[in-house]
Design a protein around this motif. Structure first.
Motif, PDB file in Angstrom:
ATOM      1  N   SER A 263       0.841  -1.186   0.000  1.00 44.83           N
ATOM      2  CA  SER A 263       0.000   0.000   0.000  1.00 44.83           C
ATOM      3  C   SER A 263       0.876   1.235   0.000  1.00 44.83           C
ATOM      4  CB  SER A 263      -0.897   0.003   1.231  1.00 44.83           C
ATOM      5  OG  SER A 263      -0.135   0.347   2.364  1.00 44.83           O
ATOM      6  N   LEU A 264       0.212   2.378  -0.030  1.00 44.14           N
ATOM      7  CA  LEU A 264       0.935   3.648  -0.020  1.00 44.14           C
ATOM      8  C   LEU A 264       1.727   3.821   1.267  1.00 44.14           C
ATOM      9  CD1 LEU A 264      -1.778   6.038  -1.424  1.00 44.14           C
ATOM     10  CD2 LEU A 264       0.220   5.145  -2.572  1.00 44.14           C
ATOM     11  N   ALA A 265       1.334   3.100   2.262  1.00 38.97           N
ATOM     12  CA  ALA A 265       2.010   3.260   3.538  1.00 38.97           C
ATOM     13  C   ALA A 265       3.375   2.590   3.523  1.00 38.97           C
ATOM     14  CB  ALA A 265       1.163   2.647   4.648  1.00 38.97           C
ATOM     15  N   ASP A 266       3.619   1.854   2.513  1.00 37.98           N
ATOM     16  CA  ASP A 266       4.889   1.141   2.462  1.00 37.98           C
ATOM     17  C   ASP A 266       6.049   2.115   2.436  1.00 37.98           C
ATOM     18  OD1 ASP A 266       5.727  -1.859   1.795  1.00 37.98           O
ATOM     19  OD2 ASP A 266       7.158  -0.465   0.897  1.00 37.98           O
ATOM     20  N   SER A 267       7.083   1.729   3.139  1.00 36.43           N
ATOM     21  CA  SER A 267       8.212   2.640   3.294  1.00 36.43           C
ATOM     22  C   SER A 267       8.905   2.933   1.970  1.00 36.43           C
ATOM     23  CB  SER A 267       9.211   2.037   4.275  1.00 36.43           C
ATOM     24  OG  SER A 267       9.609   0.776   3.802  1.00 36.43           O
ATOM     25  N   SER A 268       8.674   2.113   0.997  1.00 35.44           N
ATOM     26  CA  SER A 268       9.390   2.312  -0.260  1.00 35.44           C
ATOM     27  C   SER A 268       8.695   3.323  -1.169  1.00 35.44           C
ATOM     28  CB  SER A 268       9.531   0.981  -0.983  1.00 35.44           C
ATOM     29  OG  SER A 268       8.272   0.418  -1.203  1.00 35.44           O
ATOM     30  N   TYR A 269       7.568   3.818  -0.735  1.00 37.98           N
ATOM     31  CA  TYR A 269       6.791   4.678  -1.626  1.00 37.98           C
ATOM     32  C   TYR A 269       7.575   5.913  -2.077  1.00 37.98           C
ATOM     33  CZ  TYR A 269       2.918   7.573  -3.319  1.00 37.98           C
ATOM     34  OH  TYR A 269       2.106   8.362  -4.081  1.00 37.98           O
ATOM     35  N   GLN A 270       8.162   6.608  -1.107  1.00 37.16           N
ATOM     36  CA  GLN A 270       8.893   7.822  -1.479  1.00 37.16           C
ATOM     37  C   GLN A 270      10.060   7.502  -2.406  1.00 37.16           C
ATOM     38  OE1 GLN A 270       7.900  10.822  -1.202  1.00 37.16           O
ATOM     39  NE2 GLN A 270       6.122  10.208   0.022  1.00 37.16           N
ATOM     40  N   GLY A 271      10.744   6.448  -2.087  1.00 35.13           N
ATOM     41  CA  GLY A 271      11.885   6.065  -2.923  1.00 35.13           C
ATOM     42  C   GLY A 271      11.436   5.783  -4.346  1.00 35.13           C
ATOM     43  N   GLU A 272      10.303   5.148  -4.445  1.00 29.32           N
ATOM     44  CA  GLU A 272       9.765   4.805  -5.758  1.00 29.32           C
ATOM     45  C   GLU A 272       9.454   6.082  -6.539  1.00 29.32           C
ATOM     46  OE1 GLU A 272       8.924   1.223  -6.349  1.00 29.32           O
ATOM     47  OE2 GLU A 272       9.086   2.023  -8.389  1.00 29.32           O
ATOM     48  N   ILE A 273       8.860   7.039  -5.852  1.00 37.89           N
ATOM     49  CA  ILE A 273       8.540   8.306  -6.527  1.00 37.89           C
ATOM     50  C   ILE A 273       9.820   8.951  -7.046  1.00 37.89           C
ATOM     51  CG2 ILE A 273       7.714  10.664  -6.155  1.00 37.89           C
ATOM     52  CD1 ILE A 273       5.652   9.616  -4.293  1.00 37.89           C
ATOM     53  N   GLN A 274      10.811   8.953  -6.178  1.00 34.90           N
ATOM     54  CA  GLN A 274      12.063   9.590  -6.588  1.00 34.90           C
ATOM     55  C   GLN A 274      12.684   8.899  -7.784  1.00 34.90           C
ATOM     56  OE1 GLN A 274      14.578   9.782  -3.190  1.00 34.90           O
ATOM     57  NE2 GLN A 274      13.320  11.366  -2.230  1.00 34.90           N
ATOM     58  N   SER A 275      12.678   7.595  -7.746  1.00 32.11           N
ATOM     59  CA  SER A 275      13.342   6.917  -8.859  1.00 32.11           C
ATOM     60  C   SER A 275      12.582   7.155 -10.157  1.00 32.11           C
ATOM     61  CB  SER A 275      13.499   5.426  -8.557  1.00 32.11           C
ATOM     62  OG  SER A 275      12.258   4.803  -8.541  1.00 32.11           O
ATOM     63  N   ILE A 276      11.277   7.294 -10.057  1.00 30.05           N
ATOM     64  CA  ILE A 276      10.516   7.582 -11.276  1.00 30.05           C
ATOM     65  C   ILE A 276      10.867   8.974 -11.788  1.00 30.05           C
ATOM     66  CG2 ILE A 276       8.217   7.985 -12.192  1.00 30.05           C
ATOM     67  CD1 ILE A 276       7.265   5.786 -10.240  1.00 30.05           C
ATOM     68  N   CYS A 277      10.936   9.912 -10.861  1.00 31.53           N
ATOM     69  CA  CYS A 277      11.293  11.274 -11.257  1.00 31.53           C
ATOM     70  C   CYS A 277      12.659  11.300 -11.930  1.00 31.53           C
ATOM     71  CB  CYS A 277      11.306  12.197 -10.047  1.00 31.53           C
ATOM     72  SG  CYS A 277       9.655  12.593  -9.467  1.00 31.53           S
ATOM     73  N   SER A 278      13.583  10.594 -11.317  1.00 31.65           N
ATOM     74  CA  SER A 278      14.930  10.659 -11.886  1.00 31.65           C
ATOM     75  C   SER A 278      14.968  10.023 -13.263  1.00 31.65           C
ATOM     76  CB  SER A 278      15.934   9.999 -10.945  1.00 31.65           C
ATOM     77  OG  SER A 278      15.785   8.618 -10.993  1.00 31.65           O
ATOM     78  N   PHE A 279      14.170   9.014 -13.422  1.00 26.30           N
ATOM     79  CA  PHE A 279      14.164   8.393 -14.741  1.00 26.30           C
ATOM     80  C   PHE A 279      13.527   9.315 -15.771  1.00 26.30           C
ATOM     81  CE2 PHE A 279      14.380   5.038 -17.740  1.00 26.30           C
ATOM     82  CZ  PHE A 279      15.310   4.165 -17.221  1.00 26.30           C
ATOM     83  N   LEU A 280      12.519  10.041 -15.316  1.00 32.86           N
ATOM     84  CA  LEU A 280      11.884  10.993 -16.228  1.00 32.86           C
ATOM     85  C   LEU A 280      12.878  12.044 -16.660  1.00 32.86           C
ATOM     86  CD1 LEU A 280       8.358  11.613 -14.704  1.00 32.86           C
ATOM     87  CD2 LEU A 280       8.968  10.358 -16.763  1.00 32.86           C
ATOM     88  N   SER A 281      13.664  12.490 -15.699  1.00 34.45           N
ATOM     89  CA  SER A 281      14.605  13.546 -16.040  1.00 34.45           C
ATOM     90  C   SER A 281      15.649  13.016 -17.018  1.00 34.45           C
ATOM     91  CB  SER A 281      15.274  14.096 -14.786  1.00 34.45           C
ATOM     92  OG  SER A 281      16.039  13.088 -14.185  1.00 34.45           O
ATOM     93  N   MET A 282      15.917  11.758 -16.909  1.00 31.35           N
ATOM     94  CA  MET A 282      16.857  11.171 -17.843  1.00 31.35           C
ATOM     95  C   MET A 282      16.292  11.239 -19.258  1.00 31.35           C
ATOM     96  SD  MET A 282      18.437   7.428 -17.649  1.00 31.35           S
ATOM     97  CE  MET A 282      17.707   6.245 -18.707  1.00 31.35           C
ATOM     98  N   GLN A 283      15.026  10.956 -19.330  1.00 31.92           N
ATOM     99  CA  GLN A 283      14.426  10.996 -20.651  1.00 31.92           C
ATOM    100  C   GLN A 283      14.434  12.421 -21.196  1.00 31.92           C
ATOM    101  OE1 GLN A 283      10.273  10.229 -21.059  1.00 31.92           O
ATOM    102  NE2 GLN A 283      10.584   8.817 -22.740  1.00 31.92           N
TER     103      GLN A 283
END
Lengths: 667, 711
Positions: free
Chosen positions: A466-486
């Motif tokens: 769920s959203l409460a999972d501790s990995s949520y923020q990390g996941e958001i960040q990694s998506i952002c960074s990948f977007l910036s790569m694109q």
């Protein structure tokens, strides 16, 4: 082994003959070239008798040169016979040295340029007099690599001379000043071998060794030699040095360049805590093997490798800092931390339980499209609520307390991105399983931020988190960074700037032609979502695991000709078996496992290997692209690797290794 | 008629115990959605719990507990009422509830977001089972100085908070009542909660069936609609796949021997050297087999058998099959496109394993016009009907099929598969040892042991669920003669296999076989009374049944789960335990508390005594536990075994031990008391006395909490 036992025999025989007759022997002149006097200096001539032992010769020599210096590393090299006179108690006669012998007096340790698996070059002093096996052990000790028996040295592939100028400018990491310790394990200080702590310079070297390199520029990759066929791959194996002879004996000169590589693909006892350098270099070797197509993989696998490389390159710098700072505090600190974690863990049993029950939600207006259902209607705006692992959508925010139009549980669904930053397209494609099959649902987001949040939520939900999972923020960040790569990819086509990564750097050149960068990015991103939360070590280990599970992993090829056959075939040497490959079809024709092997022999004269397996199976072949000794050493080496086990601890049984691999000395 | 009524009420009571769930589930919630809803509701209410709990005075906490309790009772009563209603019209079958609830699948009846159930047996189980969170961690804290008075108070408070939270958490745990079909046509019903994996459920089945526990025993799910069958891997969660079944499904869960389950570890050469000729494979030496396993499963990465071959693939939406050259790799299945080479880079990915499971297809020749009947299917576990997203593959012969299915499992599960095998093998060898010594256990078939006091469970009566339930009810008659220790087995056996059968009413349901799940809510009240009344009819309330069978079904699940080792022990050493128990009647309690494992065996071993005490002395147990439940829980986990003061002074030697257990159950049935499992009981007493290890843990917890608050 015969040779071992023979040496002492010769010795005792000679000893008797020389010493019993006490008569004075005739003196004769022995000329020795002393390297330290300079290349042009004439040889030093000594008057010796045949019963003078080598130590005595050296003593005379040193006295005669009248140079005050530490000669302890020096030894005599007999040029014609290509051998070191290392037994100082042996008399000249025993060695068979006469007046015509050309002897050189020179240091046993000389600088060597060592190409590492990560592509960097290191300059260090290596022993030119001991068997390569020992030389490698010493090098690995210096570099802090455990299990040196898995590595060896080989002659590099000549690079095209055109670029030579550039090459000489290449950065050299100098380790020549490191003293040689004979301690089996260097003392560690702050997680680093002590000798790397001496100076800032040394720390730089250690960093180079222990931190993965950033992805190479695509041009660099495409310029490198890539084997195009199994036969090409076989040629590289003709370059391995003989482990039982010294560098000097194999024609290696001071400052020559050699490669250090993992040779035996039977990695034993990997322990991330102690194997920082080893793992890093292993990863580098694997990465280059993939990039240069030294080992084949499928496109899906390539994308996963690319995703892991990307992830590793992203986490490596930050995690390394972390490591450096924590190691400073070391044990105490980590003990305290773990205690804290423990306490918090317990604590969390209460508070976390609550958190779990009050899962955060994500709500927003999004455009939804269900291809199957509303084909004609296109995207429609809904108020969408993300809770737990489900999304529910409503006509509007006001109605969100009523029944949703639909609720979709994303657990187990497939999530695929469809993003084009330049075109402001942020689409999440969901393939949601249901009893009837998979349903497609598209969520269209307005901007990057919104996309990252929802994408991260969808991914977690698909894994049942769920959203409460501790990995949520990390996941958001990694998506952002990948977007910036694109973004950088699409803006500046040459993204050779340091902070962005070109996706072409992550895949083999074949894919440069096959895909445009923007086609590649989503594919890598797709694979990336499964690995984006790994720690550096885990990511490296995962990379290695996938590498190791490739069907061709661990195969070293040699072109051979089987007895009775008239065509060339390829012998694949694997950690547990030999395979025979038909060059015409590329198929494995036959497999022989080592554990069925009864014995093997080498006929050095006709360069033929004969192997006998259980069940009266005999094979014999001559080696074409590599010396027999190399093949022999590969097989014996793998058998040696399989004898390692925990009970014996970490001490290397060098004797056994030579017994299994040293064949030629037996002659 | 009376009998039937009595049985039914028993049933109800039992069910109640099991799933103290409630209220809402009676309503026809479709599987997925409802769950979510109920969870949501719960969570909403408690949003601020975290802060507020700490602010509460002890009184308040007590009040909260009472409220929770009351809620539960209320819902139970409501349920009971409903059930009553249902019951009247139809025969006393579990069926009624099912329809009413419109539970999804017959089997999965109650996935009930149970209300915060008081420390009912279930909750206990939950605490025990969910080691991850609370129970396990607590152990470490060694005892420290004696807590001061404030500390004790703080601890108590914390305990209460924690207990409340546990209950809330427990309330969210989904449980299913699953009917498992045996190879002899009979079936067993057991409760599976969402934290249990297939291995734990298997262990339950072992206990219930007294089979030989060999590694081939598997739980399989069948898909009737698609003619599929698949075995559950031991580490797999059971509830999830079952929840994917559709409401009207005819899918089944089977308990049977599947030699292919771990064949790869018995004869690795057949998979890793499959190209060799048969004779070589057959003559493979054990040593070489070991080497193969070591090479492929014990390295840094596991190696997948290099399978490659032509298979038939069903074309989308058509009944035609076309041939393709497939290759298995660790990353998925690939095929060679037409006109391309077999080189890795040209391979086209057919499927990757992350989101699909592999199933055996049955009778595909008929159903899909497949070239042979040796087919496998790859599909997302949630897909239940024919769809373009299902991949149908057909092999030329059985051997190829086995190769591929096993290869896919290796690629998908990797090392886990090997670990599962090791666990299974250990268990199997243990039980083999015992059985050989005893010779009592018939291995393979799960025969219900003939006589046994059947709780009705085991008996083969084709009877489906209902029977099972009926079986349960047989409230152990009061006159439990001292069970002969030595003959443990006999007892366990459901001698009265027949007896249970009496409640044949279920047959109808049985036909459906599927499930019996619906909410089994029995009013506790019914329950209690029932036992006495029912008692008479049934023979010696099979002591074992209570422990092994009936209770086990519902309550027990947790224990086994929690303590893996124990189960084996139990099964393995059926005989030994009893004697021990009998010899030292009193001590039992302490033992139990200290070592989780022992309890189960104990129970099974001494069947008779328990029942009686339970009935007779229901009150005592509950009472003690009531006051200080929380401490109990904790101490139970790690605490030193406190004196076994437990109330039941009862009769026979066995009495004491059994007593507590039974008491617990009874308590559960009563519903009023938060019956703590034996383990807890001791702790509680203990806690009161002077907080041993438990206290320390709590103080640590408090510290941690304070710290966190500070932050």
């Amino acid at each position: 082994m015969p040779n071992k036992s023979r040496a002492p025999k010769v010795y005792s025989a000679g000893y008797k003959r020389l010493t019993t007759p006490t008569s004075v022997m005739a003196a004769w002149d022995l000329s020795v070239t002393v390297e330290d006097l300079g290349a042009d200096a004439p040889p030093v001539t000594l008057s010796v008798t045949s019963d003078l032992h080598v130590g005595g010769v050296i003593l005379k020599l040193v006295e005669k040169t009248q140079i005050q210096q530490d000669w302890s590393d020096h030894a005599l090299w007999w040029e014609q016979k290509q051998m070191w006179l290392l037994r100082t108690s042996w008399a000249l006669d025993k060695y068979g040295i006469h007046a015509d012998a050309r002897l050189f007096f020179l240091p046993q340790h000389k600088p060597l340029k060592l190409g590492l698996p990560n592509g960097k070059t290191l300059k260090l002093r290596a022993s030119f007099s001991s068997p390569v096996f020992q030389t490698v052990i010493a090098i690995c000790r210096t570099l802090s690599i455990r299990h040196p028996e898995e590595l060896s040295l080989l002659r590099p592939i000549e690079e095209k001379r055109k670029k030579k100028d550039k090459d000489t400018r290449e950065e050299l990491y100098d380790l020549t000043d490191v003293p040689h310790t004979s301690a089996s394990r260097p003392c560690m200080y702050n997680g680093m071998p002590a000798h790397f702590m001496d100076s800032a310079q040394m720390e730089v070297v250690y960093k180079m060794l222990s931190v993965t390199q950033p992805p190479p520029a695509p041009e660099v990759v495409s310029k490198q030699y890539r084997p195009a066929s199994v036969v090409d791959k076989a040629h590289i194996n003709g370059r391995w040095l003989d482990s039982s002879r010294s560098l000097m004996q194999q024609g290696i000169q001071e400052n020559d360049r050699l490669w250090l590589r993992f040779k035996y693909f039977a990695f034993y006892d990997i322990e991330p805590k102690y194997d920082v350098v080893r793992l890093t270099q292993m990863y580098e070797q694997a990465r280059w093997a993939i990039l240069l197509e030294d080992i084949d993989c499928t496109e899906e696998e390539m994308m996963l490798f690319a995703a892991l490389q990307y992830h590793i390159s992203k986490v490596a710098p930050s995690e390394q800092q972390l490591l450096a700072s924590t190691t400073a505090m070391d044990n105490l600190e980590s003990a305290l931390q773990s205690l804290e974690v423990k306490l918090e863990g317990e604590n969390s049993s209460a508070s976390e339980m609550l958190d779990n029950m009050t899962a955060p939600e994500l709500c927003d207006y999004l455009k939804i499209f269900r291809p199957k259902r509303l084909t004609l209607k296109g995207y429609k705006m809904y108020w969408v609520k993300f809770q737990d692992t489900s999304i529910s959508y409503f006509k509007s925010k006001e109605e969100c307390f009523g029944e949703p139009i639909q609720q979709i549980n994303l657990k187990g669904c497939e999530v695929a991105p469809d993003v084009n930053v330049a075109a402001s397209k942020f689409l999440i494609r969901l393939l949601v399983p249901s009893p009837e099959g998979m349903n497609e649902v598209y969520l269209r987001c307005e901007d990057e931020q919104q996309y990252a949040q929802w994408m991260a939520a969808c991914r977690l939900a698909s894994k049942g988190k769920s959203l409460a999972d501790s990995s949520y923020q990390g996941e958001i960040q990694s998506i952002c960074s990948f977007l910036s790569m694109q973004k950088t990819n699409s803006n500046g086509k040459t993204s050779s700037t340091d902070d962005s990564i070109n996706t072409y750097s992550l895949v083999s050149p074949r894919y440069h032609k096959k895909y445009k960068a923007k086609q590649l990015t989503p594919r890598i991103l797709d694979a990336y979502q499964n690995v984006s939360l790994l720690t550096l070590t885990d990511a490296v280990l995962r990379f290695l695991q996938i590498w190791q599970s490739l069907p061709d992993f661990g195969l070293s090829y040699v072109v051979v000709r089987f007895k009775g056959s008239r065509k060339d075939e390829v012998l694949g040497i694997a950690p547990n078996k030999l395979i025979r490959i038909d060059l015409g079809v590329g198929d494995v024709v036959k497999t022989w496992r080592y554990n069925n092997m009864k014995q093997w022999n080498v006929n050095w004269d006709i360069k033929q290997m004969a192997i006998e397996f259980e069940g009266n199976i005999n094979i014999a072949f001559s080696c074409i692209t590599a010396d027999c000794k190399i093949v022999h050493e590969f097989i014996g080496g793998y058998i040696y690797m399989s004898t390692r086990n925990r009970e014996k601890g970490n001490t290397l049984n060098e004797e056994l290794f030579h017994k299994l691999t040293g064949g030629h000395e037996a002659l | 008629m009376d009998d039937i009524d009595a049985m039914f009420s028993d049933l109800l009571g039992e069910i109640d115990l099991l799933t103290q769930s409630l209220g809402e589930n009676t309503d026809p919630p479709p599987p997925p959605v409802p769950r979510a809803d109920s969870a949501v509701n719960l969570s909403i209410g408690f949003t601020d719990l975290n802060e507020s709990l700490n602010e509460l005075e002890d009184n308040d906490l007590d009040a909260l507990m009472n409220d929770l309790m009351a809620d539960l009772n209320a819902s139970e009563e409501k349920l009971a009422a409903e059930i009553e209603g249902l019951k009247d019209p139809s025969a006393p079958k579990p069926d009624p509830p099912k329809p009413a609830t419109s539970a999804p699948s017959p089997r999965l009846p109650s996935r009930t977001p149970s209300l915060p159930s008081p420390p009912s047996p279930q909750s206990t189980s939950s605490t025990v089972t969910s080691p991850s969170s609370s129970c396990t961690s607590p152990r470490p804290p060694p005892q420290s100085s004696k807590p001061s008075k404030e500390e004790i108070e703080a601890q108590m408070k914390a305990d209460k908070i924690k207990l409340a939270l546990e209950k809330l958490k427990e309330a969210k745990v989904k449980k299913l009542v699953v009917k498992v079909l045996m190879n002899d046509g009979s079936s067993k019903t057991l409760m599976v909660d969402e934290r249990q994996n297939a291995r734990e459920v298997l262990e339950n089945m072992f206990e219930k069936t007294h089979c030989d526990c060999n590694v081939d025993w598997s739980l399989c799910e069948t898909n009737h609609e698609l003619n599929l069958e698949r075995l559950f891997e031991d580490q797999e969660n059971m509830v999830e796949p079952l929840l994917a079944w559709t409401r009207d499904t005819e899918n089944q869960v089977l308990f049977k021997e599947m030699p292919e389950k771990y064949e790869v570890f018995k004869n690795p050469q057949n998979f890793y050297l499959w190209k060799k000729d048969r004779k070589t494979l057959k003559d493979m030496k054990d040593k070489d087999k070991e080497i193969l396993i070591k090479e492929n499963f014990c390295g840094t990465s596991i190696i997948v058998p290099d399978l490659e071959g032509v298979l038939h693939l069903k074309e989308d939406g058509k009944k035609s099959w076309k041939q393709r050259l497939f290759q298995l790799r660790a990353s998925g299945i690939y095929y060679v496109p037409k006109g391309k080479t077999k080189s890795s880079r040209d391979l086209v990915c057919f499927v990757q394993f992350d989101n699909v499971n592999v199933y055996y297809g049955q009778d595909f020749k008929n159903k899909y016009k497949a070239p042979t009947d040796f087919c496998f299917v790859l599909k997302h576990p949630q897909i239940q009907k024919d769809s373009q997203y299902i991949k149908y593959v057909c092999c030329d012969d059985e051997r190829t099929l086995r190769l591929w299915v096993t290869g896919i499992r290796i690629a998908k599960y990797g090392k886990t598969l090997y670990e599962n095998f090791q666990t299974s093998a250990k268990k199997a060898s243990l039980s083999a040892m015992f059985s050989s010594s005893n010779q009592s256990t018939p291995s393979p078939t799960i025969k219900a042991k003939s006589p046994s006091q059947a709780n009705g469970h085991a008996p083969p009566p084709p009877g489906p669920i209902p029977q099972d339930f009926g079986g349960i009810p047989p409230p152990p008659p009061p006159p439990p003669p001292p069970p002969p220790p030595a003959t443990v087995h006999p007892f366990p056996l459901l001698p009265s296999g027949p007896a249970p059968s009496p409640p044949p009413p279920p047959p109808p349901l049985a036909a459906k076989s599927s499930a019996k799940l619906p909410s089994k809510h029995r009013s506790p009240s019914n329950r209690l009374p029932a036992p006495p009344s029912s008692v008479d009819p049934l023979p010696p309330p099979p002591p074992p049944p209570p422990n092994e069978e009936a209770p086990p079904d519902f309550l027990p699940p947790p224990p086994p789960a929690a303590s893996f080792p124990p189960p084996p022990a139990l099964s393995s050493m059926p005989l030994p335990p009893p004697p021990a128990l009998s010899s030292m009647p009193l001590p039992p309690p302490p033992a139990l508390s200290s070592m989780p494992l022992p309890p189960p065996p104990a129970l099974s071993s001494m069947p008779l005594p328990p029942p009686p005490p339970a009935f007779n002395l229901p009150p005592p147990p509950p009472d003690p536990c009531f006051p200080a439940p929380p401490p109990q829980v904790f101490s139970g986990a790690g605490g030193p075994p406190p004196p076994p003061p437990p109330p039941p002074p009862p009769p026979a030697s066995l009495g004491p031990v059994a007593g507590p257990k039974l008491a617990v159950r009874t308590a559960g049935s009563l519903k009023k008391t938060p019956p703590a499992p034996p383990k807890r009981i001791t702790p509680s007493l203990h806690g009161g006395g002077g907080g041993g290890g438990g206290g320390d843990f709590m103080s640590e917890l408090m510290l941690a909490m304070r710290k966190k608050q500070g932050n």
